[in-house]
Design a protein around this motif. Structure first.
Motif, PDB file in Angstrom:
ATOM      1  N   GLY A  48       0.791  -1.220   0.000  1.00 25.54           N
ATOM      2  CA  GLY A  48       0.000   0.000   0.000  1.00 25.54           C
ATOM      3  C   GLY A  48       0.824   1.272   0.000  1.00 25.54           C
ATOM      4  O   GLY A  48       0.261   2.375   0.022  1.00 25.54           O
ATOM      5  N   ALA A  49       2.161   1.128  -0.054  1.00 25.34           N
ATOM      6  CA  ALA A  49       3.020   2.323  -0.031  1.00 25.34           C
ATOM      7  C   ALA A  49       2.981   3.088  -1.349  1.00 25.34           C
ATOM      8  O   ALA A  49       3.314   4.269  -1.386  1.00 25.34           O
ATOM      9  N   GLY A  50       2.603   2.409  -2.446  1.00 25.44           N
ATOM     10  CA  GLY A  50       2.548   3.064  -3.752  1.00 25.44           C
ATOM     11  C   GLY A  50       3.584   2.576  -4.745  1.00 25.44           C
ATOM     12  O   GLY A  50       3.715   3.150  -5.831  1.00 25.44           O
ATOM     13  N   LYS A  51       4.299   1.513  -4.406  1.00 31.62           N
ATOM     14  CA  LYS A  51       5.379   1.031  -5.282  1.00 31.62           C
ATOM     15  C   LYS A  51       4.847   0.586  -6.637  1.00 31.62           C
ATOM     16  O   LYS A  51       5.361   0.998  -7.688  1.00 31.62           O
ATOM     17  N   THR A  52       3.820  -0.253  -6.638  1.00 30.26           N
ATOM     18  CA  THR A  52       3.280  -0.759  -7.902  1.00 30.26           C
ATOM     19  C   THR A  52       2.649   0.367  -8.711  1.00 30.26           C
ATOM     20  O   THR A  52       2.783   0.402  -9.942  1.00 30.26           O
ATOM     21  N   THR A  53       1.987   1.290  -8.053  1.00 33.71           N
ATOM     22  CA  THR A  53       1.392   2.425  -8.764  1.00 33.71           C
ATOM     23  C   THR A  53       2.469   3.231  -9.474  1.00 33.71           C
ATOM     24  O   THR A  53       2.293   3.659 -10.627  1.00 33.71           O
ATOM     25  N   LEU A  54       3.598   3.443  -8.825  1.00 32.42           N
ATOM     26  CA  LEU A  54       4.686   4.184  -9.463  1.00 32.42           C
ATOM     27  C   LEU A  54       5.190   3.443 -10.702  1.00 32.42           C
ATOM     28  O   LEU A  54       5.404   4.054 -11.758  1.00 32.42           O
ATOM     29  N   LEU A  55       5.357   2.120 -10.600  1.00 36.70           N
ATOM     30  CA  LEU A  55       5.834   1.349 -11.749  1.00 36.70           C
ATOM     31  C   LEU A  55       4.805   1.342 -12.877  1.00 36.70           C
ATOM     32  O   LEU A  55       5.168   1.405 -14.059  1.00 36.70           O
ATOM     33  N   ARG A  56       3.535   1.263 -12.538  1.00 35.30           N
ATOM     34  CA  ARG A  56       2.483   1.281 -13.569  1.00 35.30           C
ATOM     35  C   ARG A  56       2.413   2.647 -14.253  1.00 35.30           C
ATOM     36  O   ARG A  56       2.112   2.734 -15.448  1.00 35.30           O
ATOM     37  N   THR A  57       2.707   3.695 -13.514  1.00 38.40           N
ATOM     38  CA  THR A  57       2.746   5.025 -14.111  1.00 38.40           C
ATOM     39  C   THR A  57       3.909   5.137 -15.091  1.00 38.40           C
ATOM     40  O   THR A  57       3.771   5.687 -16.187  1.00 38.40           O
ATOM     41  N   LEU A  58       5.062   4.608 -14.692  1.00 41.62           N
ATOM     42  CA  LEU A  58       6.219   4.593 -15.591  1.00 41.62           C
ATOM     43  C   LEU A  58       5.910   3.815 -16.868  1.00 41.62           C
ATOM     44  O   LEU A  58       6.287   4.230 -17.969  1.00 41.62           O
ATOM     45  N   ALA A  59       5.208   2.702 -16.739  1.00 44.30           N
ATOM     46  CA  ALA A  59       4.894   1.871 -17.903  1.00 44.30           C
ATOM     47  C   ALA A  59       3.835   2.499 -18.803  1.00 44.30           C
ATOM     48  O   ALA A  59       3.656   2.077 -19.949  1.00 44.30           O
ATOM     49  N   GLY A  60       3.118   3.513 -18.287  1.00 41.10           N
ATOM     50  CA  GLY A  60       2.105   4.178 -19.093  1.00 41.10           C
ATOM     51  C   GLY A  60       0.702   3.645 -18.884  1.00 41.10           C
ATOM     52  O   GLY A  60      -0.231   4.056 -19.582  1.00 41.10           O
ATOM     53  N   PHE A  61       0.503   2.757 -17.899  1.00 32.42           N
ATOM     54  CA  PHE A  61      -0.813   2.190 -17.648  1.00 32.42           C
ATOM     55  C   PHE A  61      -1.670   3.083 -16.753  1.00 32.42           C
ATOM     56  O   PHE A  61      -2.887   2.894 -16.681  1.00 32.42           O
ATOM     57  N   LEU A  96      13.901  -1.596  -8.709  1.00 32.22           N
ATOM     58  CA  LEU A  96      13.479  -2.872  -8.136  1.00 32.22           C
ATOM     59  C   LEU A  96      12.545  -2.632  -6.960  1.00 32.22           C
ATOM     60  O   LEU A  96      12.976  -2.179  -5.904  1.00 32.22           O
ATOM     61  N   ALA A  97      11.241  -2.889  -7.165  1.00 29.51           N
ATOM     62  CA  ALA A  97      10.268  -2.785  -6.076  1.00 29.51           C
ATOM     63  C   ALA A  97      10.229  -4.119  -5.355  1.00 29.51           C
ATOM     64  O   ALA A  97       9.937  -5.156  -5.957  1.00 29.51           O
ATOM     65  N   GLU A  98      10.515  -4.096  -4.059  1.00 25.47           N
ATOM     66  CA  GLU A  98      10.757  -5.366  -3.378  1.00 25.47           C
ATOM     67  C   GLU A  98      10.457  -5.243  -1.888  1.00 25.47           C
ATOM     68  O   GLU A  98      10.820  -4.260  -1.240  1.00 25.47           O
TER      69      GLU A  98
END
Length: 238
Positions: A40-53, A193-195
């Motif tokens: 819930g920290a926002g890691k996946t959201t940041l990666l999805r934003t980078l990917a353009g999703f 690397l989100a981990e």
């Protein structure tokens, strides 16, 4: 803010509720940066934003200073941004070899393609023994190796990974982490690397970036974060 890849005052939300709040940090070529934080920290959201999703509410993501806002996800891949999402995404109906050929399709031709695939088999020897197996027949570790190998075949400038160690045996995690570190060092590839396996991530990272409830709370050398007892207890759970 300068760097091969930069997040500049990035704010992102779903349904009007912000998930990331004015997050800013940059990565240079060859950097390995661990993106850390609880669920819930926002890691996946940041990666999805980078990917353009996902589109940012405000702020921007840049590659070599160029705003990626109008670049579609498939074209971001052609710019050299590769992603290994959580879940070890491989095409389950294709064999190991077919998955790798799919990854190499637009980057290589002829003998160059064969040589590049052979390098992946050398890098991940278990895949060489399983090249005729379908994706759904692989173990979790083999699927993660295949997902990473396919991403590396695109010769990315920037590689992002979302929880690559999830559910894997420690020995497999160590091999994957070592491969990432070597790939970055040899080819100048930037790795984000989100981990949640903080110890493993910091062991190969140059820097760590810590998110808490969508806010950047730390950005420091990996060794400094590992030695910061108060920060580890407050945000990283160990």
């Amino acid at each position: 803010m300068t760097g091969a890849l930069a997040f500049e005052q990035l704010t992102v939300g779903y349904g009007g509720e912000p998930v990331l709040h004015a997050v800013s940090f940059a990565l240079k070529p060859g950097d390995v940066v661990a993106l850390l934080g609880a669920n819930g920290a926002g890691k996946t959201t940041l990666l999805r934003t980078l990917a353009g999703f996902v589109r940012p509410t405000s702020g921007r993501v840049t590659l070599d200073g160029a705003d990626l806002a109008r670049v579609h996800p498939e074209n971001r891949a052609r710019l050299g941004i590769a992603q290994v999402p959580e879940g070890r995404s491989v095409v389950a109906e294709l064999t190991v070899d077919e998955n790798l050929r799919l990854g190499a399709l637009w980057r290589y031709r002829g003998r160059g393609r064969e040589a590049a695939i052979a390098e992946i088999y050398e890098l991940f020897e278990p895949l060489s023994r399983r090249r005729a197996a379908d994706g759904h027949q692989l173990s979790g570790g083999e699927r993660q190796m295949l997902a990473l190998g396919r991403a590396l075949l695109a010769r990315p400038r920037v590689l992002t990974l979302d929880e690559p160690s999830l559910g894997l045996a420690p020995l497999v995690v160590a091999q994957l982490m070592g491969t990432l570190r070597d790939a970055a060092a040899q080819g100048g590839m930037t790795v984000l690397l989100a981990e949640q396996n903080v110890t493993s991530a910091l062991s190969i990272a140059d820097r760590g970036v810590v998110l808490d409830l969508g806010r950047l709370v730390a950005d420091d050398a990996a060794s400094a974060l590992a030695d910061d007892t108060a920060l580890r207890h407050a945000y990283l759970g160990f």
